[in-house]
Enzyme design. Structure first.
Site, short mmCIF file in Angstrom:
data_model
loop_
_atom_site.label_atom_id
_atom_site.label_comp_id
_atom_site.label_asym_id
_atom_site.label_seq_id
_atom_site.Cartn_x
_atom_site.Cartn_y
_atom_site.Cartn_z
N SER A 47 0.59 -1.11 0.01
CA SER A 47 -0.03 0.09 -0.13
C SER A 47 0.86 1.38 -0.13
O SER A 47 1.76 1.38 0.85
CB SER A 47 -0.83 0.10 1.60
OG SER A 47 -1.58 -1.12 1.52
N HIS A 78 -3.85 0.56 -4.95
CA HIS A 78 -3.23 -0.70 -5.71
C HIS A 78 -3.81 -0.48 -7.24
O HIS A 78 -4.72 -0.70 -7.34
CB HIS A 78 -3.61 -1.95 -4.96
CG HIS A 78 -3.27 -2.17 -3.64
ND1 HIS A 78 -2.07 -2.79 -3.54
CD2 HIS A 78 -3.60 -1.67 -2.59
CE1 HIS A 78 -1.93 -3.02 -2.03
NE2 HIS A 78 -2.77 -2.24 -1.55
N HIS A 100 -5.72 -8.93 -0.89
CA HIS A 100 -5.58 -9.30 0.47
C HIS A 100 -6.53 -10.23 1.04
O HIS A 100 -7.93 -10.06 0.15
CB HIS A 100 -5.79 -7.85 1.23
CG HIS A 100 -4.82 -6.99 1.15
ND1 HIS A 100 -4.87 -6.03 0.22
CD2 HIS A 100 -3.56 -6.62 1.82
CE1 HIS A 100 -3.91 -5.11 -0.01
NE2 HIS A 100 -2.77 -5.53 0.82
N TYR A 102 -8.41 -9.92 3.35
CA TYR A 102 -9.50 -9.03 4.16
C TYR A 102 -10.57 -8.57 3.19
O TYR A 102 -11.79 -8.36 3.38
CB TYR A 102 -9.11 -7.93 4.86
CG TYR A 102 -8.40 -6.75 4.16
CD1 TYR A 102 -9.10 -6.02 3.41
CD2 TYR A 102 -7.04 -6.76 4.62
CE1 TYR A 102 -8.28 -5.03 2.76
CE2 TYR A 102 -6.34 -5.73 3.69
CZ TYR A 102 -6.92 -4.98 2.86
OH TYR A 102 -6.42 -3.81 2.23
N GLU A 103 -10.12 -8.71 1.81
CA GLU A 103 -11.22 -8.27 0.61
C GLU A 103 -12.12 -9.46 0.44
O GLU A 103 -13.01 -9.18 -0.42
CB GLU A 103 -10.37 -7.89 -0.75
CG GLU A 103 -9.74 -6.70 -0.45
CD GLU A 103 -8.63 -6.45 -1.48
OE1 GLU A 103 -8.98 -5.84 -2.52
OE2 GLU A 103 -7.42 -6.84 -1.39
N ALA A 130 3.01 -1.89 3.88
CA ALA A 130 2.89 -0.61 4.92
C ALA A 130 2.57 -1.49 6.25
O ALA A 130 1.73 -2.42 6.33
CB ALA A 130 1.89 -0.08 4.50
N MET A 234 -1.51 -6.78 7.33
CA MET A 234 -2.58 -7.50 6.91
C MET A 234 -2.17 -8.16 5.62
O MET A 234 -2.94 -8.53 4.73
CB MET A 234 -3.80 -6.56 6.57
CG MET A 234 -4.10 -5.85 7.83
SD MET A 234 -5.70 -4.66 7.48
CE MET A 234 -5.82 -3.82 9.05
N SER A 235 -0.68 -8.56 5.46
CA SER A 235 -0.49 -8.93 4.42
C SER A 235 0.94 -9.85 4.32
O SER A 235 1.09 -10.26 5.51
CB SER A 235 -0.20 -7.84 3.06
OG SER A 235 0.76 -7.13 3.48
N ASN A 258 2.36 4.34 10.59
CA ASN A 258 1.70 4.75 11.76
C ASN A 258 2.14 3.97 12.89
O ASN A 258 2.57 2.94 13.06
CB ASN A 258 0.23 4.56 11.51
CG ASN A 258 -0.34 3.11 11.48
OD1 ASN A 258 -0.14 2.73 10.11
ND2 ASN A 258 -0.61 2.32 12.40
N HIS A 270 -6.56 5.09 6.96
CA HIS A 270 -5.76 4.56 5.70
C HIS A 270 -5.26 5.73 4.88
O HIS A 270 -4.26 5.35 4.21
CB HIS A 270 -6.78 3.77 5.02
CG HIS A 270 -6.44 3.06 3.77
ND1 HIS A 270 -5.45 1.95 3.85
CD2 HIS A 270 -6.84 3.17 2.47
CE1 HIS A 270 -5.14 1.64 2.54
NE2 HIS A 270 -6.10 2.36 1.70
N1 HPA Z 1 -2.40 -2.23 11.44
C1 HPA Z 1 -2.50 -3.13 10.41
N2 HPA Z 1 -2.20 -3.03 9.21
C2 HPA Z 1 -1.47 -1.78 9.03
C3 HPA Z 1 -1.27 -0.88 9.88
C4 HPA Z 1 -1.82 -1.13 11.21
O1 HPA Z 1 -1.56 -0.40 12.18
N3 HPA Z 1 -0.65 0.13 9.28
C5 HPA Z 1 -0.64 -0.03 8.06
N4 HPA Z 1 -1.17 -1.40 7.80
#
Ligand code: HPA
Length: 296
Positions: A47, A78, A100, A102-103, A130, A234-235, A258, A270
């Site tokens: 991402s 993406h 992903h 989660y999609e 990310a 998440m990947s 973050n 996001h």
């Molecule tokens: N958590 C999960 N996935 C992420 C985060 C997070 O804080 N930041 C970027 N992808």
């Protein structure tokens, strides 16, 4: 009305689909008709990091939508392109955008790009993402090289009937495979040396994967820190698992976008994830290019 539903056996209600190896092979055959580049290194961009694909020289771009059986990316940020060419003289295939779990994609779909890169001839897979920083030292904008992972997604992409034909150089891909050096110690050293040459320290970190799409709770992040995780995302883990199944050497790079939940007072957004990607684009690209130069 329930009474009106025809009862169709599951096996008959599903359109028949060729097995995964045949589907990936069909995508390989299609790619071969579109480009003469045989990639040595495959790169999966996470991402906010898709701009790196613009650094590919003599680029030949194939949209995911044109590739047979290829899952289509839905997340903002993406692009959905597979880019062939050279970087620092190394033939590469760059996946601009991943899908992903989660999609709602299956494990086979999530790892289809990594499988394709393996069957196209890549010996090395560079996975990028990310991530949230669990370690409070990891500030937004920090790059981290992955030393290991913890898969808490509840899924394993290598589960199901084993397919030996996924092995690199004709070696059968094994049912059980070692994950004790999943993130290549050689490539980790090389990335750290390249960052040092570019004037900054590249720390190592353990990546913990969750399914998402919700970000974590502060209590989860405290638990993950206790488990030994430095980063959360998440990947990545699914692609790394299938890459190791195939016998590819793996390098993992995270961009901290973050502080993870509860590590700082701020809520996670996001948009911020994408913004940090854009801000660090230059340094991230220089690191990847430097790593490829060292691999040439
Ligand atoms: N958590 C999960 N996935 C992420 C985060 C997070 O804080 N930041 C970027 N992808």
């Amino acid at each position: 009305m329930i009474g009106d539903c025809r009862k169709i056996p599951y096996s008959e209600s599903m359109p028949t689909q060729p097995d995964l190896f045949s589907r990936v092979s069909a995508a390989v055959a299609f790619v071969r008709t579109r480009t003469a580049v045989v990639p040595r290194v495959g790169i999966l961009l996470g991402s906010g990091l898709g701009a790196f694909a613009e650094q590919v020289e003599e680029a030949e771009v194939l949209a995911y939508a044109s590739l047979p059986h290829f899952p289509q990316a839905t997340v903002e940020g993406h692009a959905g392109n597979l880019v062939f060419g050279r970087i620092a003289g190394v033939p590469v295939a760059v996946m601009q955008g991943r899908v992903h779990a989660y999609e709602g994609y299956t494990m086979a779909e999530v790892t289809f790009p990594a499988r394709l890169l393996g069957l196209l001839g890549c010996e090395t897979l560079i996975v990028t993402n990310a991530a949230g920083g669990i370690d409070p030292e990891l500030r937004p904008g920090q790059l981290v090289v992955l030393s290991d992972h913890i898969n808490l997604t509840g899924r394993n992409a290598a589960a199901g009937a084993n397919e030996p034909r996924f092995g690199l150089h004709g070696f059968p891909a094994p049912r059980f495979f070692d994950m004790s050096a999943a993130y290549s110690p050689r490539l980790r050293k090389l990335a750290i040396a390249e960052a040092a040459a570019q004037g900054y320290a590249l720390p190592e970190g353990v990546y913990l994967a969750v399914l998402g799409p919700s970000f974590e709770t502060p209590a989860e992040i405290r638990a993950f820190r206790t488990l030994g995780a430095d980063l959360v995302g998440m990947s990545t883990v699914h692609e790394v698992i299938v890459a190791r199944h195939m016998g590819l050497e793996v390098l993992g790079l995270s961009l901290v976008t973050n502080a993870a939940a509860g590590v700082s007072a701020e809520a996670i957004d996001h948009e911020d994830v994408m913004d940090v990607g854009r801000q660090v684009e230059g340094r991230f690209g220089a690191l990847l290019t430097g790593v490829l130069r060292r691999l040439a």
